[in-house]
Design an enzyme around this catalytic site. Structure first.
Site, PDB file in Angstrom:
ATOM      1  N   CYS A   1     -95.279  15.857  15.031  1.00 10.95           N
ATOM      2  CA  CYS A   1     -94.729  16.315  13.749  1.00 10.95           C
ATOM      3  C   CYS A   1     -95.386  15.488  12.657  1.00 10.95           C
ATOM      4  O   CYS A   1     -96.337  14.735  12.939  1.00 10.95           O
ATOM      5  CB  CYS A   1     -93.205  16.240  13.720  1.00 10.95           C
ATOM      6  SG  CYS A   1     -92.520  14.580  13.880  1.00 10.95           S
TER       7      CYS A   1
ATOM      8  N   ASN B   1     -93.444  11.555  12.967  1.00  6.67           N
ATOM      9  CA  ASN B   1     -93.094  11.009  14.300  1.00  6.67           C
ATOM     10  C   ASN B   1     -91.839  10.128  14.247  1.00  6.67           C
ATOM     11  O   ASN B   1     -91.688   9.209  15.027  1.00  6.67           O
ATOM     12  CB  ASN B   1     -94.281  10.243  14.914  1.00  6.67           C
ATOM     13  CG  ASN B   1     -94.154   9.882  16.391  1.00  6.67           C
ATOM     14  OD1 ASN B   1     -94.632   8.841  16.839  1.00  6.67           O
ATOM     15  ND2 ASN B   1     -93.503  10.714  17.178  1.00  6.67           N
TER      16      ASN B   1
ATOM     17  N   CYS C   1     -88.639  11.943  13.234  1.00 10.54           N
ATOM     18  CA  CYS C   1     -87.484  12.858  13.335  1.00 10.54           C
ATOM     19  C   CYS C   1     -87.673  13.877  14.465  1.00 10.54           C
ATOM     20  O   CYS C   1     -87.086  13.752  15.533  1.00 10.54           O
ATOM     21  CB  CYS C   1     -87.260  13.575  11.998  1.00 10.54           C
ATOM     22  SG  CYS C   1     -86.899  12.446  10.635  1.00 10.54           S
ATOM     23  N   ARG C   2     -88.514  14.891  14.216  1.00  3.94           N
ATOM     24  CA  ARG C   2     -88.561  16.014  15.161  1.00  3.94           C
ATOM     25  C   ARG C   2     -89.287  15.692  16.466  1.00  3.94           C
ATOM     26  O   ARG C   2     -88.772  15.986  17.549  1.00  3.94           O
ATOM     27  CB  ARG C   2     -89.229  17.228  14.494  1.00  3.94           C
ATOM     28  CG  ARG C   2     -88.427  17.790  13.358  1.00  3.94           C
ATOM     29  CD  ARG C   2     -89.243  18.736  12.513  1.00  3.94           C
ATOM     30  NE  ARG C   2     -90.295  18.029  11.785  1.00  3.94           N
ATOM     31  CZ  ARG C   2     -91.212  18.592  11.024  1.00  3.94           C
ATOM     32  NH1 ARG C   2     -91.228  19.913  10.918  1.00  3.94           N
ATOM     33  NH2 ARG C   2     -92.125  17.878  10.392  1.00  3.94           N
ATOM     34  N   SER C   3     -90.499  15.120  16.396  1.00  3.51           N
ATOM     35  CA  SER C   3     -91.250  14.929  17.656  1.00  3.51           C
ATOM     36  C   SER C   3     -90.630  13.881  18.580  1.00  3.51           C
ATOM     37  O   SER C   3     -90.715  14.042  19.804  1.00  3.51           O
ATOM     38  CB  SER C   3     -92.738  14.652  17.400  1.00  3.51           C
ATOM     39  OG  SER C   3     -92.944  13.478  16.653  1.00  3.51           O
TER      40      SER C   3
ATOM     41  N   ASP D   1     -88.074  20.526   9.130  1.00  2.00           N
ATOM     42  CA  ASP D   1     -88.061  19.072   8.938  1.00  2.00           C
ATOM     43  C   ASP D   1     -86.732  18.627   8.306  1.00  2.00           C
ATOM     44  O   ASP D   1     -86.464  18.974   7.155  1.00  2.00           O
ATOM     45  CB  ASP D   1     -89.238  18.716   8.021  1.00  2.00           C
ATOM     46  CG  ASP D   1     -89.408  17.233   7.850  1.00  2.00           C
ATOM     47  OD1 ASP D   1     -88.553  16.482   8.349  1.00  2.00           O
ATOM     48  OD2 ASP D   1     -90.400  16.840   7.218  1.00  2.00           O
TER      49      ASP D   1
HETATM   50  P1  4NP Z   1     -90.795  14.292  10.956  1.00  2.00           P
HETATM   51  O1  4NP Z   1     -90.113  14.107   9.520  1.00  2.00           O
HETATM   52  O2  4NP Z   1     -92.158  14.880  10.685  1.00  2.00           O
HETATM   53  O3  4NP Z   1     -89.899  15.256  11.668  1.00  2.00           O
HETATM   54  O4  4NP Z   1     -90.836  12.910  11.575  1.00  2.00           O
HETATM   55  C1  4NP Z   1     -90.750  13.426   8.470  1.00  2.00           C
HETATM   56  C2  4NP Z   1     -90.611  12.068   8.401  1.00  2.00           C
HETATM   57  C3  4NP Z   1     -91.204  11.364   7.352  1.00  2.00           C
HETATM   58  C4  4NP Z   1     -91.934  12.044   6.394  1.00  2.00           C
HETATM   59  C5  4NP Z   1     -92.075  13.412   6.469  1.00  2.00           C
HETATM   60  C6  4NP Z   1     -91.479  14.107   7.526  1.00  2.00           C
HETATM   61  N1  4NP Z   1     -92.527  11.328   5.309  1.00  2.00           N
HETATM   62  O5  4NP Z   1     -93.078  11.980   4.416  1.00  2.00           O
HETATM   63  O6  4NP Z   1     -92.463  10.099   5.300  1.00  2.00           O
END
Ligand code: 4NP
Length: 156
Positions: free
Chosen positions: A12, A15, A17-19, A127
């Site tokens: 994702c 890395n 939240c989702r993955s 997300d």
């Molecule tokens: P993830 O969520 O892709 O599901 O881990 C996010 C976590 C952090 C950010 C974006 C999405 N960020 O922009 O820091």
């Protein structure tokens, strides 16, 4: 990477939240199916913002609440991953565009939208990072449960 094992990488943006949720759910599901020794599993980020850090505490809480033990340090995807892993799963269309752009020509990984396996047809794992509550994390968890199980049931 062991030759006899299949390898799956969950991707994702951050890395955190989702993955990580998807990786933990996949590991938990193969354990339940008695297939833990058949797979190499990891997760990674497209972006570098959180490298070396831990998953978001809301992601860890969802896993804990569901009895899943999981520990992870964020890493960013590398070119080598496209030849190490058989399957690289993205969470949304933007992830898939980035993966298709980064994939070195001729590398072995199949790039797949994780939600394409969801028997309920919810293809996109949204997300939840900017949410101000846990609902998106709970939903992400449920989507990962359904899609990982359906993918694994289709594996020889
Ligand atoms: P993830 O969520 O892709 O599901 O881990 C996010 C976590 C952090 C950010 C974006 C999405 N960020 O922009 O820091």
């Amino acid at each position: 990477m062991s030759k006899s094992k299949k390898a799956a990488l969950f991707i994702c943006l951050g890395n955190i939240c989702r993955s990580p949720i998807a990786e933990a759910v996949f590991l938990h599901t193969i354990e339940e199916m008695g297939k833990l020794n058949e797979w190499e599993v990891d997760s990674a980020a497209l972006g570098s913002w959180h490298v070396g850090g831990r998953p978001d505490r809301r992601a860890s809480k969802i896993l804990q609440n569901n009895g899943i033990d999981y520990s992870h340090r964020v890493r960013q995807i590398t070119k080598d991953d496209f030849n190490k892993f058989d399957f690289i799963f993205g969470m949304d269309e933007s992830n898939m565009r980035s993966l298709n752009k980064e994939k070195p020509p001729g590398s072995k990984a199949q790039l797949i939208l994780l939600g394409s396996f969801d028997p309920q047809g919810e293809r996109i794992i949204r997300d939840p990072y900017y949410d101000d509550n846990d609902a998106g994390f709970e939903k992400c968890y449920q989507q990962c449960i359904r899609s990982c199980r359906a993918f694994l049931e289709g594996q020889p």
